[in-house]
Design a protein around this motif. Structure first.
Motif, mmCIF file in Angstrom:
data_model
loop_
_atom_site.group_PDB
_atom_site.id
_atom_site.type_symbol
_atom_site.label_atom_id
_atom_site.label_comp_id
_atom_site.label_asym_id
_atom_site.label_seq_id
_atom_site.Cartn_x
_atom_site.Cartn_y
_atom_site.Cartn_z
ATOM 1 N N THR A 75 9.288 5.084 -3.764
ATOM 2 C CA THR A 75 8.554 5.037 -2.513
ATOM 3 C C THR A 75 7.302 5.887 -2.692
ATOM 4 O OG1 THR A 75 8.653 5.365 -0.138
ATOM 5 C CG2 THR A 75 9.851 6.952 -1.469
ATOM 6 N N LEU A 76 6.197 5.435 -2.135
ATOM 7 C CA LEU A 76 4.929 6.139 -2.312
ATOM 8 C C LEU A 76 4.675 7.190 -1.240
ATOM 9 C CD1 LEU A 76 2.615 3.206 -3.423
ATOM 10 C CD2 LEU A 76 3.879 4.846 -4.834
ATOM 11 N N SER A 77 5.447 7.193 -0.178
ATOM 12 C CA SER A 77 5.301 8.156 0.913
ATOM 13 C C SER A 77 3.851 8.274 1.386
ATOM 14 C CB SER A 77 5.820 9.539 0.492
ATOM 15 O OG SER A 77 7.175 9.463 0.160
ATOM 16 N N VAL A 78 3.264 7.130 1.678
ATOM 17 C CA VAL A 78 1.894 7.086 2.171
ATOM 18 C C VAL A 78 1.824 6.033 3.262
ATOM 19 C CG1 VAL A 78 1.066 5.416 0.458
ATOM 20 C CG2 VAL A 78 -0.545 7.020 1.472
ATOM 21 N N HIS A 79 1.030 6.278 4.297
ATOM 22 C CA HIS A 79 0.904 5.333 5.410
ATOM 23 C C HIS A 79 -0.293 4.420 5.144
ATOM 24 C CE1 HIS A 79 1.594 3.782 9.402
ATOM 25 N NE2 HIS A 79 0.316 3.954 9.694
ATOM 26 N N SER A 80 -0.028 3.324 4.428
ATOM 27 C CA SER A 80 -1.106 2.399 4.074
ATOM 28 C C SER A 80 -1.136 1.223 5.024
ATOM 29 C CB SER A 80 -0.917 1.896 2.638
ATOM 30 O OG SER A 80 0.305 1.208 2.525
ATOM 31 N N SER A 81 -2.302 0.672 5.182
ATOM 32 C CA SER A 81 -2.487 -0.522 5.986
ATOM 33 C C SER A 81 -2.155 -1.743 5.145
ATOM 34 C CB SER A 81 -3.954 -0.600 6.456
ATOM 35 O OG SER A 81 -4.214 -1.876 7.014
ATOM 36 N N LEU A 82 -1.675 -2.801 5.783
ATOM 37 C CA LEU A 82 -1.491 -4.069 5.061
ATOM 38 C C LEU A 82 -2.815 -4.653 4.596
ATOM 39 C CD1 LEU A 82 1.290 -5.745 7.221
ATOM 40 C CD2 LEU A 82 1.524 -4.692 4.956
ATOM 41 N N GLU A 83 -3.902 -4.136 5.162
ATOM 42 C CA GLU A 83 -5.242 -4.586 4.779
ATOM 43 C C GLU A 83 -5.831 -3.750 3.637
ATOM 44 O OE1 GLU A 83 -7.400 -4.513 8.445
ATOM 45 O OE2 GLU A 83 -6.240 -6.167 9.287
ATOM 46 N N ALA A 84 -5.059 -2.841 3.082
ATOM 47 C CA ALA A 84 -5.514 -2.002 1.975
ATOM 48 C C ALA A 84 -5.428 -2.791 0.673
ATOM 49 C CB ALA A 84 -4.695 -0.720 1.890
ATOM 50 N N VAL A 85 -6.404 -3.586 0.417
ATOM 51 C CA VAL A 85 -6.426 -4.462 -0.761
ATOM 52 C C VAL A 85 -6.585 -3.644 -2.023
ATOM 53 C CG1 VAL A 85 -7.641 -6.374 -1.876
ATOM 54 C CG2 VAL A 85 -7.428 -6.324 0.620
ATOM 55 N N GLY A 86 -5.711 -3.882 -2.998
ATOM 56 C CA GLY A 86 -5.839 -3.260 -4.302
ATOM 57 C C GLY A 86 -4.896 -2.100 -4.569
ATOM 58 N N LEU A 87 -4.116 -1.661 -3.587
ATOM 59 C CA LEU A 87 -3.245 -0.512 -3.797
ATOM 60 C C LEU A 87 -2.241 -0.774 -4.914
ATOM 61 C CD1 LEU A 87 -2.286 2.316 -3.014
ATOM 62 C CD2 LEU A 87 -0.839 1.265 -1.275
ATOM 63 N N THR A 88 -1.609 -1.927 -4.916
ATOM 64 C CA THR A 88 -0.628 -2.232 -5.949
ATOM 65 C C THR A 88 -1.292 -2.305 -7.329
ATOM 66 O OG1 THR A 88 0.705 -3.440 -4.353
ATOM 67 C CG2 THR A 88 1.159 -3.872 -6.657
ATOM 68 N N ALA A 89 -2.472 -2.859 -7.394
ATOM 69 C CA ALA A 89 -3.182 -2.977 -8.660
ATOM 70 C C ALA A 89 -3.575 -1.609 -9.222
ATOM 71 C CB ALA A 89 -4.427 -3.847 -8.488
ATOM 72 N N VAL A 90 -3.923 -0.686 -8.312
ATOM 73 C CA VAL A 90 -4.309 0.653 -8.762
ATOM 74 C C VAL A 90 -3.098 1.383 -9.287
ATOM 75 C CG1 VAL A 90 -5.225 2.896 -8.019
ATOM 76 C CG2 VAL A 90 -6.256 0.811 -7.181
#
Length: 90
Positions: A75-90
């Motif tokens: 778990t990344l324990s971060v409050h990300s938006s579903l619109e945060a494009v690229g998080l998985t790629a980073v």
């Protein structure tokens, strides 16, 4: 509270944590949504192949469900938006 979309802020604020359990992916061909809820799946979704479940290996064994591989979860324990494009790629 809206989730964060800025990738730099997300990367700086995340705190990855390895979950203690082992997890498996199972598919129940004739399953319906809500089946196996007593085994506390982390995720369940109904697909054309059947009901797919992500649950602990221990609970899959209790339910006598078949699986091919065993995985760990982070778990990344971060409050990300579903619109945060690229998080998985980073």
């Amino acid at each position: 509270m809206a989730g964060e979309t800025d990738l730099e802020k997300l990367m700086a604020s995340m705190s990855p944590c390895l979950l203690p359990d082992e997890y498996v992916f199972c598919t129940v061909a004739d399953g319906n949504y809500g089946d196996y809820s007593e085994y506390f799946p982390l995720a369940s979704f109904l697909e054309s192949e059947g009901l797919s479940l992500v649950l602990t290996k221990t609970n899959a064994d209790k339910a006598k469900l078949n699986y091919d591989s065993v995985f760990k979860a982070i778990t990344l324990s971060v409050h990300s938006s579903l619109e945060a494009v690229g998080l998985t790629a980073v």
